[in-house]
Design a protein around this motif. Sequence first.
Motif, short mmCIF file in Angstrom:
data_model
loop_
_atom_site.label_atom_id
_atom_site.label_comp_id
_atom_site.label_asym_id
_atom_site.label_seq_id
_atom_site.Cartn_x
_atom_site.Cartn_y
_atom_site.Cartn_z
N UNK A 1 1.01 -1.07 -0.09
CA UNK A 1 -0.01 -0.01 -0.07
C UNK A 1 0.81 0.97 0.02
N UNK A 2 0.42 2.20 -0.64
CA UNK A 2 1.38 3.53 -0.93
C UNK A 2 0.61 4.44 0.34
N UNK B 1 -1.40 5.36 9.14
CA UNK B 1 -2.82 5.56 8.73
C UNK B 1 -3.30 4.07 8.67
N UNK B 2 -2.89 3.35 8.55
CA UNK B 2 -3.40 1.86 8.37
C UNK B 2 -3.89 1.42 9.79
N UNK B 3 -2.88 1.67 10.75
CA UNK B 3 -3.20 1.26 12.17
C UNK B 3 -4.41 2.03 12.46
N UNK B 4 -4.80 3.30 12.39
CA UNK B 4 -5.61 4.11 12.62
C UNK B 4 -7.13 3.71 12.00
N UNK B 5 -6.97 3.22 10.56
CA UNK B 5 -8.22 2.66 9.97
C UNK B 5 -8.53 1.22 10.80
N UNK B 6 -7.66 0.40 11.18
CA UNK B 6 -7.91 -0.80 11.65
C UNK B 6 -8.49 -0.37 13.18
N UNK C 1 -10.36 -2.97 -0.32
CA UNK C 1 -11.07 -1.98 0.19
C UNK C 1 -10.07 -1.08 1.37
N UNK C 2 -9.13 -1.82 1.87
CA UNK C 2 -8.33 -1.15 2.92
C UNK C 2 -7.41 -0.48 2.03
N UNK D 1 -4.83 4.74 0.29
CA UNK D 1 -4.31 5.28 -1.10
C UNK D 1 -5.19 6.69 -1.59
N UNK D 2 -6.49 6.68 -0.90
CA UNK D 2 -7.22 7.73 -1.29
C UNK D 2 -7.06 8.90 -0.26
N UNK D 3 -6.13 8.83 0.67
CA UNK D 3 -5.66 9.65 1.70
C UNK D 3 -6.64 9.72 3.00
N UNK D 4 -7.55 8.68 2.98
CA UNK D 4 -8.12 8.57 4.42
C UNK D 4 -7.03 8.39 5.55
N UNK D 5 -7.34 8.97 6.78
CA UNK D 5 -6.48 8.79 8.02
C UNK D 5 -5.10 9.02 7.43
N UNK D 6 -4.79 10.11 6.63
CA UNK D 6 -3.37 10.43 6.17
C UNK D 6 -2.67 11.07 7.52
N UNK D 7 -3.41 11.88 8.17
CA UNK D 7 -2.79 12.76 9.16
C UNK D 7 -2.78 12.01 10.43
N UNK D 8 -3.25 10.72 10.58
CA UNK D 8 -3.40 9.86 11.96
C UNK D 8 -1.86 9.99 12.25
N UNK D 9 -1.76 10.17 13.90
CA UNK D 9 -0.46 10.05 14.43
C UNK D 9 -0.64 9.26 15.99
#
Length: 217
Positions: free
Chosen positions: A56-57, A62-67, A196-197, A202-210
């Motif tokens: 995933x690019x 970001x992935x952690x925040x989505x999950x 879906x993940x 890659x669409x930028x969802x959760x891009x600012x997650x920290x």
Amino acid sequence: MKFTALIYILLLSLQVPGVNADETAWRLEKDSDGIRIETRPVEGSAYREIRATTSIAGRVSSIVELLQDMSYWPKLNKIISSAELHQQLSESESQLYFQMDMPWPVTDRDVLYHRTIRQDESDHSVTLTDRALTGILPEKNGKVRVVESVQQWTLSPNNRGGVDVTWITHTDPNGPLPAKMVNWLSVGPPHESISVLRTAIEAGEFSDAEPSYVVEP
């Protein structure tokens, strides 16, 4: 569609890393759109272990925040009717409750997970592991409690500025779901969930997650 839905129970599933350590036992089932789905038998179980991998690019955070976003799980897994935080134990440890709507005449399922999140200091990879808990929540009428269930995500930063994702899952759905049929249908839904993940990140969802417990390389 009805039969395909049965397999989504596999995505809330039993996976004990190392139960079957034979890497040569993996069999490629599907390699499409940059997503690989493999399966292998598990000793003592009628159900196959499933491994889904992709790149995933995006960022590990970001992935952690989505999950970690319980509201997102019904999008990842169509059979999940609801997912919620039951108890936050620490920044990287929690209890999560999932309910699953199964197609008639299969009885609906639910599960309470204990989630741990760990990051390797050397390569910055993050592992999320969900293990089913018992004896905490009373069973609900009209639902079968999944009592032996674990799923594991490994998120590894790569040298291309993205993340290599591995999701390994295996289940005993705790009920009369024919193993032959479940195994036969164990390819499409994991592929769809990973897709879906990847699309979301890659669409930028959760891009600012920290998240405070994740360090980016």
